[in-house]
Design an enzyme around this catalytic site. Sequence first.
Site, PDB file in Angstrom:
ATOM      1  N   ASP A  45      -2.634   6.562  -3.147  1.00 58.35           N
ATOM      2  CA  ASP A  45      -1.356   5.938  -2.593  1.00 58.35           C
ATOM      3  C   ASP A  45      -0.902   4.863  -3.777  1.00 58.35           C
ATOM      4  OD1 ASP A  45      -3.292   4.023  -2.038  1.00 58.35           O
ATOM      5  OD2 ASP A  45      -2.580   3.236  -0.132  1.00 58.35           O
ATOM      6  N   ASP A  51      -1.312   1.455  -4.133  1.00 60.59           N
ATOM      7  CA  ASP A  51      -2.288   0.567  -4.370  1.00 60.59           C
ATOM      8  C   ASP A  51      -3.784   0.984  -4.725  1.00 60.59           C
ATOM      9  OD1 ASP A  51      -3.027   0.759  -1.925  1.00 60.59           O
ATOM     10  OD2 ASP A  51      -3.556  -1.373  -1.573  1.00 60.59           O
ATOM     11  N   ASP A  94      -6.074   2.333  -3.162  1.00 59.77           N
ATOM     12  CA  ASP A  94      -7.123   2.009  -2.224  1.00 59.77           C
ATOM     13  C   ASP A  94      -7.458   3.326  -1.329  1.00 59.77           C
ATOM     14  OD1 ASP A  94      -5.446   1.700  -0.235  1.00 59.77           O
ATOM     15  OD2 ASP A  94      -6.002  -0.064   0.710  1.00 59.77           O
ATOM     16  N   SER A 110       0.700  -1.193  -0.119  1.00 64.63           N
ATOM     17  CA  SER A 110       0.022  -0.124   0.135  1.00 64.63           C
ATOM     18  C   SER A 110       0.762   1.265  -0.042  1.00 64.63           C
ATOM     19  CB  SER A 110      -0.879  -0.128   1.047  1.00 64.63           C
ATOM     20  OG  SER A 110      -1.873   1.144   1.108  1.00 64.63           O
TER      21      SER A 110
END
Length: 450
Positions: free
Chosen positions: A245, A247, A249, A101
């Site tokens: 960010d 990833d 999410d 992440s």
Amino acid sequence: MSRKYFGTDGVRGKVGEFPITPDFAMKLGWAAGTVLASTGTKEVLIGKDTRSSGYMLESAMEAGFSAAGVNVALIGPMPTPAVAYLASTFRADAGVVISASHNPFYDNGIKFFSNSGTKLNDAQELEIEALLEKALNQNAMQCVASEKLGKVRRIDDAAGRYIEFCKGTFPNHLSLAGLKIVIDSAHGAAYHIAPNVYRELGAEVISINDKPNGVNINDHCGATHLDSLQTAVMVHEADLGIALDGDADRVMFVDHNGHVVDGDEILFILAQAAHSKGEMTGGVVGTLMSNLGLELALKQMDIPFVRAKVGDRYVVEQLKRTGWQLGGEGSGHILSLQHASTGDGIVASLQVLKAVLESQKSLSEIKAGMTKLPQVLINVRLATADADSILATTSVKQAVIKAEEFLGDQGRVLLRKSGTEPLIRVMVESTDNIMTQTQAEYIADAVRAA
């Protein structure tokens, strides 16, 4: 029974150090494959972000799943919410995301989604961990017969499918034409997706931090480092900026003045927009870290607000418990269950853009109905990972009690360990800037000395 390897967001750590090793990844793939193969299609999807270590971990997990007799579909660099969506679309047994992440490139992680696009529940993770433990400590990993080994294929149109899904959450009668948007993809999984979504909906897009090289993910960019986005918005005289960010999410905004609009303010904007149209169903779920200003602003609209434990999985659980649709965290994890099964930065950003267009106001104007209370968050990095013993010390407990007595009903204190890093987070919130900072530093000093 507590989970040993799965933290608040799957398994995460430093690459090359247990548990983020090829051996662990292979055995985790085998254990998960064995559990998941007992029912279903015996196929999983694997997506990853742009870290160079993703290739190594992906190959190891492929081997583990194949040994368990599970087929693997590879979708390449892909946002975490895209994996959740595609796992459901392809009727796979699960989706696997290889990502850490918002963490630096030298970290990585592995997390799973069910075939309904939601994160695995605690019971499923415990079942996988039990098998994994046997594979690690008793060499119990057994390969299925050769004719039953899993096969691997690639899905070449995964990005296009997800772009269309994102666009489908935005009303057909609206267009982003006339809006100048800066998008910061954090050199992460959405670098080839997010700019295209906004462009295809009509916006003039300036794309920054969209050239991943395997080690620059989240490096002074994206949702956790907004300086470059703020600068770009001002330089290009854009209407707003959007930061994802690594990833994708989570999402953060910057308004045309260069001011940050965080996850708490995004929740307020979305709730306010739904309320103004009489479409607000139920209330809003925040977390223990949500700014008190959000709660007070929602109260003005008679919108209920409850706090879940920190972590988007717990926000989802609380939403399902209440039957509500909207929740999230100040860090930018936004859950809009009518649109997506998990936190989706691109989808959430489109809902904010919808609110901006329908209000015929600027982002700065529509967030003005919420006043954030001064909140100080200090991350105390630990020399060891034993956060629980530090939190249990008398000196730390006494520091918290004294701070709470000092703040009275003018503020609140929250002390918690990170689920992904060796940190203790000290959060203090009150009506006064100086008082907030002083009490946060007082507690942080006690944690460091413990």
